[in-house]
Design a protein around this motif. Structure first.
Motif, PDB file in Angstrom:
ATOM      1  N   ILE A 313       0.850  -1.185   0.000  1.00 25.64           N
ATOM      2  CA  ILE A 313       0.000   0.000   0.000  1.00 25.64           C
ATOM      3  C   ILE A 313       0.891   1.242   0.000  1.00 25.64           C
ATOM      4  O   ILE A 313       1.977   1.243   0.573  1.00 25.64           O
ATOM      5  CB  ILE A 313      -0.975   0.038   1.200  1.00 25.64           C
ATOM      6  N   ASP A 314       0.421   2.286  -0.661  1.00 24.12           N
ATOM      7  CA  ASP A 314       1.162   3.545  -0.747  1.00 24.12           C
ATOM      8  C   ASP A 314       0.186   4.686  -0.503  1.00 24.12           C
ATOM      9  O   ASP A 314      -0.963   4.648  -0.957  1.00 24.12           O
ATOM     10  CB  ASP A 314       1.802   3.693  -2.132  1.00 24.12           C
ATOM     11  N   SER A 315       0.638   5.696   0.207  1.00 24.15           N
ATOM     12  CA  SER A 315      -0.185   6.873   0.469  1.00 24.15           C
ATOM     13  C   SER A 315       0.218   8.008  -0.468  1.00 24.15           C
ATOM     14  O   SER A 315       1.408   8.197  -0.736  1.00 24.15           O
ATOM     15  CB  SER A 315      -0.022   7.315   1.924  1.00 24.15           C
ATOM     16  N   LYS A 316      -0.764   8.743  -0.941  1.00 29.77           N
ATOM     17  CA  LYS A 316      -0.466   9.907  -1.772  1.00 29.77           C
ATOM     18  C   LYS A 316       0.198  11.006  -0.949  1.00 29.77           C
ATOM     19  O   LYS A 316       0.808  11.920  -1.499  1.00 29.77           O
ATOM     20  CB  LYS A 316      -1.749  10.425  -2.421  1.00 29.77           C
ATOM     21  N   GLY A 317       0.073  10.911   0.368  1.00 38.36           N
ATOM     22  CA  GLY A 317       0.682  11.894   1.248  1.00 38.36           C
ATOM     23  C   GLY A 317      -0.217  13.069   1.582  1.00 38.36           C
ATOM     24  O   GLY A 317       0.228  14.023   2.215  1.00 38.36           O
ATOM     25  N   ASP A 318      -1.485  12.992   1.161  1.00 39.58           N
ATOM     26  CA  ASP A 318      -2.423  14.089   1.423  1.00 39.58           C
ATOM     27  C   ASP A 318      -3.435  13.727   2.501  1.00 39.58           C
ATOM     28  O   ASP A 318      -4.368  14.483   2.759  1.00 39.58           O
ATOM     29  CB  ASP A 318      -3.148  14.485   0.142  1.00 39.58           C
ATOM     30  N   GLY A 319      -3.249  12.561   3.136  1.00 35.56           N
ATOM     31  CA  GLY A 319      -4.179  12.141   4.171  1.00 35.56           C
ATOM     32  C   GLY A 319      -5.523  11.676   3.653  1.00 35.56           C
ATOM     33  O   GLY A 319      -6.433  11.420   4.445  1.00 35.56           O
ATOM     34  N   PHE A 397       2.027   6.101  -6.205  1.00 35.44           N
ATOM     35  CA  PHE A 397       1.568   7.314  -6.871  1.00 35.44           C
ATOM     36  C   PHE A 397       2.771   7.998  -7.521  1.00 35.44           C
ATOM     37  O   PHE A 397       3.877   7.979  -6.968  1.00 35.44           O
ATOM     38  CB  PHE A 397       0.959   8.287  -5.863  1.00 35.44           C
ATOM     39  N   SER A 398       2.550   8.625  -8.669  1.00 37.40           N
ATOM     40  CA  SER A 398       3.630   9.405  -9.275  1.00 37.40           C
ATOM     41  C   SER A 398       3.746  10.744  -8.547  1.00 37.40           C
ATOM     42  O   SER A 398       2.758  11.269  -8.027  1.00 37.40           O
ATOM     43  CB  SER A 398       3.366   9.621 -10.765  1.00 37.40           C
ATOM     44  N   THR A 403       5.645  14.802 -12.437  1.00 40.04           N
ATOM     45  CA  THR A 403       4.558  14.200 -13.229  1.00 40.04           C
ATOM     46  C   THR A 403       3.229  14.918 -13.075  1.00 40.04           C
ATOM     47  O   THR A 403       2.234  14.485 -13.663  1.00 40.04           O
ATOM     48  CB  THR A 403       4.340  12.734 -12.820  1.00 40.04           C
ATOM     49  N   ASN A 404       3.178  15.975 -12.261  1.00 38.42           N
ATOM     50  CA  ASN A 404       1.911  16.668 -12.031  1.00 38.42           C
ATOM     51  C   ASN A 404       0.890  15.751 -11.358  1.00 38.42           C
ATOM     52  O   ASN A 404      -0.315  15.922 -11.523  1.00 38.42           O
ATOM     53  CB  ASN A 404       1.352  17.195 -13.367  1.00 38.42           C
ATOM     54  N   SER A 405       1.381  14.719 -10.630  1.00 33.69           N
ATOM     55  CA  SER A 405       0.521  13.758  -9.911  1.00 33.69           C
ATOM     56  C   SER A 405      -0.459  13.053 -10.834  1.00 33.69           C
ATOM     57  O   SER A 405      -1.557  12.661 -10.412  1.00 33.69           O
ATOM     58  CB  SER A 405      -0.254  14.451  -8.770  1.00 33.69           C
ATOM     59  N   ARG A 406      -0.059  12.860 -12.075  1.00 31.65           N
ATOM     60  CA  ARG A 406      -0.997  12.374 -13.082  1.00 31.65           C
ATOM     61  C   ARG A 406      -1.196  10.863 -13.070  1.00 31.65           C
ATOM     62  O   ARG A 406      -2.231  10.370 -13.507  1.00 31.65           O
ATOM     63  CB  ARG A 406      -0.510  12.796 -14.469  1.00 31.65           C
ATOM     64  N   VAL A 468       9.962  -7.330 -12.026  1.00 31.57           N
ATOM     65  CA  VAL A 468      10.146  -5.996 -11.440  1.00 31.57           C
ATOM     66  C   VAL A 468       9.372  -5.932 -10.140  1.00 31.57           C
ATOM     67  O   VAL A 468       8.140  -5.901 -10.133  1.00 31.57           O
ATOM     68  CB  VAL A 468       9.693  -4.895 -12.410  1.00 31.57           C
ATOM     69  N   ARG A 469      10.098  -5.917  -9.035  1.00 33.43           N
ATOM     70  CA  ARG A 469       9.449  -5.934  -7.722  1.00 33.43           C
ATOM     71  C   ARG A 469       9.077  -4.538  -7.242  1.00 33.43           C
ATOM     72  O   ARG A 469       8.121  -4.356  -6.494  1.00 33.43           O
ATOM     73  CB  ARG A 469      10.357  -6.602  -6.694  1.00 33.43           C
ATOM     74  N   ASP A 470       9.844  -3.531  -7.643  1.00 33.33           N
ATOM     75  CA  ASP A 470       9.590  -2.175  -7.171  1.00 33.33           C
ATOM     76  C   ASP A 470      10.022  -1.191  -8.245  1.00 33.33           C
ATOM     77  O   ASP A 470      10.813  -1.520  -9.136  1.00 33.33           O
ATOM     78  CB  ASP A 470      10.364  -1.918  -5.872  1.00 33.33           C
ATOM     79  N   ALA A 471       9.496   0.022  -8.183  1.00 32.82           N
ATOM     80  CA  ALA A 471       9.902   1.100  -9.085  1.00 32.82           C
ATOM     81  C   ALA A 471       9.753   2.415  -8.339  1.00 32.82           C
ATOM     82  O   ALA A 471       8.923   2.533  -7.431  1.00 32.82           O
ATOM     83  CB  ALA A 471       9.054   1.103 -10.360  1.00 32.82           C
ATOM     84  N   SER A 472      10.579   3.390  -8.718  1.00 34.91           N
ATOM     85  CA  SER A 472      10.544   4.692  -8.035  1.00 34.91           C
ATOM     86  C   SER A 472      10.708   5.803  -9.063  1.00 34.91           C
ATOM     87  O   SER A 472      11.648   5.786  -9.859  1.00 34.91           O
ATOM     88  CB  SER A 472      11.661   4.762  -6.991  1.00 34.91           C
ATOM     89  N   TRP A 473       9.783   6.763  -9.015  1.00 36.73           N
ATOM     90  CA  TRP A 473       9.791   7.901  -9.931  1.00 36.73           C
ATOM     91  C   TRP A 473      10.476   9.070  -9.227  1.00 36.73           C
ATOM     92  O   TRP A 473      10.085   9.467  -8.132  1.00 36.73           O
ATOM     93  CB  TRP A 473       8.364   8.283 -10.302  1.00 36.73           C
ATOM     94  N   HIS A 474      11.514   9.620  -9.841  1.00 27.65           N
ATOM     95  CA  HIS A 474      12.248  10.732  -9.239  1.00 27.65           C
ATOM     96  C   HIS A 474      11.299  11.906  -9.010  1.00 27.65           C
ATOM     97  O   HIS A 474      10.489  12.240  -9.877  1.00 27.65           O
ATOM     98  CB  HIS A 474      13.409  11.146 -10.148  1.00 27.65           C
ATOM     99  N   PRO A 475      11.367  12.566  -7.846  1.00 27.13           N
ATOM    100  CA  PRO A 475      10.393  13.624  -7.540  1.00 27.13           C
ATOM    101  C   PRO A 475      10.541  14.875  -8.391  1.00 27.13           C
ATOM    102  O   PRO A 475       9.586  15.662  -8.491  1.00 27.13           O
ATOM    103  CB  PRO A 475      10.659  13.936  -6.063  1.00 27.13           C
ATOM    104  N   ASN A 476      11.713  15.095  -9.019  1.00 25.06           N
ATOM    105  CA  ASN A 476      11.923  16.340  -9.752  1.00 25.06           C
ATOM    106  C   ASN A 476      12.291  16.158 -11.211  1.00 25.06           C
ATOM    107  O   ASN A 476      12.321  17.146 -11.955  1.00 25.06           O
ATOM    108  CB  ASN A 476      13.038  17.156  -9.069  1.00 25.06           C
TER     109      ASN A 476
END
Length: 551
Positions: A313-319, A397-398, A403-406, A468-476
């Motif tokens: 599970i992953d949180s968007k970080g906005d609660g 979440f991106s 990515t403009n949270s798209r 592919v077990r995991d992936a990470s999108w660079h924040p910038n």
């Protein structure tokens, strides 16, 4: 129940292949319209709301001239500032969300053991990879296109593999764990060469130095996360256990059986509050907890809809929004406002809550005839197309900056990273298996010809396979790093760096695309010179003459 009797571990350690032959319950008749609608109406509404990127409706509101512009024109308009502030901001968002990384790998980092996870820090200056060899490698990624090896830390008494790692919000400490009750806490400072300290999440013992050993293995940890203030850890463990640990006081604040089966995933709701926690389990349920009222082991509410166990599970970080991956080969988006109350959840009988499936995702192939919509499903959007098999594959979440949270995205057992728009339509696929195929020799170690290492006994060792077990999108930056079990019979691992390149198949820069390095980012001649028909001593002239090669 002992640790070895746990369903996730016993088969891993004892090789219980019988799971693939277990019968699975059929549900008849099958509804031909049971699969979720694509595009999702709820997802389309979210896209138009502006919470997940810039929609076509927003483009139209800003003017027709925005729609037809190419990237180069948008960049030019931004640089010469000929438009209003609102249109410049829209241009920036549109540029960001259009830069989806491609399958071509800028760099392939090879490891001698499978990679279980890899993540960027929140500011993008740091990346860590979590490996089966009980080591976490850290890299400086302040320039996402020019990495530097940083540091390696060990887990001194692990079982089977490292399962998870989490970075403190200030990037100063890394917490990482194995299938034990112990969490190692290591400073990220490259000048600090000391052993990590160990936090005993089983309780009854304060943090101690790693060389003092460990006390018990009464349970094993699958997932661990830092709170937004960096003062607490939350962990999900075997047999449904959830632990909240206070780092400052070196004490367990809460430890209880929150689920009816393994708690595979945990996370905090947002960065600003350390109170709301989510947990996902093999019992198919996501639960919401408030750490201020955990004394009675009573959840605040629950999400239901997966018909097999949760893997992440992953949180968007906005609660508000969370994302989950399930062994039913689906990913789901949830809204906290739609949570099922504790009272309603606890009225259900255990068989209704937890289902009755014998599907073993590690060995069996998924049959879509088994998929159905849970009548208690309170998810918002369902995403399908990837394969959540073999291992606890992760989803995310991106980020808003690059990515403009798209988008949302997930790894997959078929060697790819799948990217979706919020309406469940495909936005892109990164083919890691194709990008890495035969990119290292067949022997396990770069300098150990003839030595074989094979974790999967029933696979053809001559076949290059990728999960592919995991992936990470660079924040910038428009960069995705895929962490994988990768190689012949998936006996080794890779982290591959994929960037947006505007469709270019080749790169004139130095080094070229597909640049191969070892875990310390060193050019190893065996990676370039050894092929299935060539020994490790063979090396291409390009690598031999490269300024990056140091014999």
């Amino acid at each position: 129940m002992s640790l070895l009797r746990n369903s996730n571990i016993a088969d891993l350690l004892l090789g219980d292949i019988n799971g693939r032959f277990r019968s699975r319950r059929r549900r008849e008749p099958l509804d031909p319209n049971r699969f979720p609608k694509i595009p999702s109406d709820e997802g389309t509404e979210l896209m138009n709301s502006g919470q997940f990127g810039s929609s076509e409706a927003e483009k139209l509101r800003e003017g027709e001239m925005i729609i037809g512009k190419k990237l180069a024109r948008r960049i030019l308009d931004r640089e010469i500032a000929i438009e209003s502030t609102a249109k410049r901001e829209l241009n920036q968002r549109l540029m960001a969300q259009g830069m989806v990384p491609s399958s071509n790998a800028d760099m392939i980092i090879h490891y001698n053991q499978p990679v279980y996870s890899g993540q960027f820090s929140n500011d993008g200056n740091f990346f860590f990879s979590v490996n089966k060899d009980f080591r976490v490698r850290m890299y400086d990624t302040s320039n996402p296109y020019k990495w530097r090896y940083y540091k390696t830390v060990d887990y001194p008494f692990g079982q089977w593999t490292l399962t998870d790692a989490t970075l403190s919000p200030d990037n100063r400490y890394l917490a990482y764990t194995s299938i034990t009750p112990e969490v190692c806490l290591a400073p990220t400072d490259p000048n600090d060469k000391g052993d990590p300290y160990v936090l005993d999440l089983a309780g009854g013992q304060a943090a101690r130095h790693a060389n003092q050993g460990w006390r018990s293995r009464s349970f094993g940890i699958w997932s661990v996360k830092f709170s937004g203030d960096g003062r607490r850890l939350v962990a999900g463990a075997t047999e449904g256990k959830i632990v909240v640990y206070d780092i400052e006081s070196r004490s367990v604040l809460h430890s209880f059986d929150g689920h009816d089966s393994d708690t595979n995933a945990v996370c905090f709701a947002d960065q600003s509050s350390p109170h709301i926690v989510y947990s996902g389990s093999d019992d198919r349920v996501i639960k919401v907890w408030d750490t201020r009222s955990m004394g009675g082991d009573r959840e605040v509410g629950a999400f239901m809809g997966h018909i097999e166990g949760l893997t992440y599970i992953d949180s968007k970080g906005d609660g508000r929004y969370i994302l989950s991956n399930g062994k039913d080969q689906s990913m789901k988006l949830w809204d906290l406002r739609m949570v099922m109350s504790r009272h309603e959840f606890r009225k259900m009988t255990p068989d209704v809550r937890n289902g009755n499936s014998n599907f073993d995702y590690r060995w069996s192939a998924w049959d879509d005839d088994e998929w159905y919509k849970d009548r208690n499903d309170n998810s918002l959007v369902t995403f399908r197309g990837h394969k959540v098999l073999r291992t606890l594959i992760r989803c995310h979440f991106s980020p808003p900056g690059s990515t403009n949270s798209r988008y949302v995205y997930s790894g997959s057992e078929d060697g790819k990273v799948y990217i979706w728009n919020m309406d469940a339509t495909p936005a892109g696929v990164i083919d890691v298996q194709s990008a890495t195929r035969n990119s290292r020799p067949r022997y396990q170690g770069f300098h150990q010809p003839g030595r074989w290492h094979q974790d999967v006994d029933d696979e053809d060792s001559s076949a290059w396979k990728t999960c592919v077990r995991d992936a990470s999108w660079h924040p910038n930056a428009p960069v995705i790093v895929a962490s994988a079990w990768n190689g012949y019979a998936m006996s080794t691992g890779t982290c591959t760096v994929h960037s947006w390149n505007d469709g270019a198949e080749k790169d004139e820069a130095d080094p070229k695309m597909g640049y191969r390095v070892n875990q310390k980012l060193e050019v190893d001649p065996a990676l370039y010179g050894a092929t299935p028909d060539m020994g490790p001593g063979r090396m291409s002239a390009r690598v031999r003459n490269s300024r990056l090669f140091v014999p």
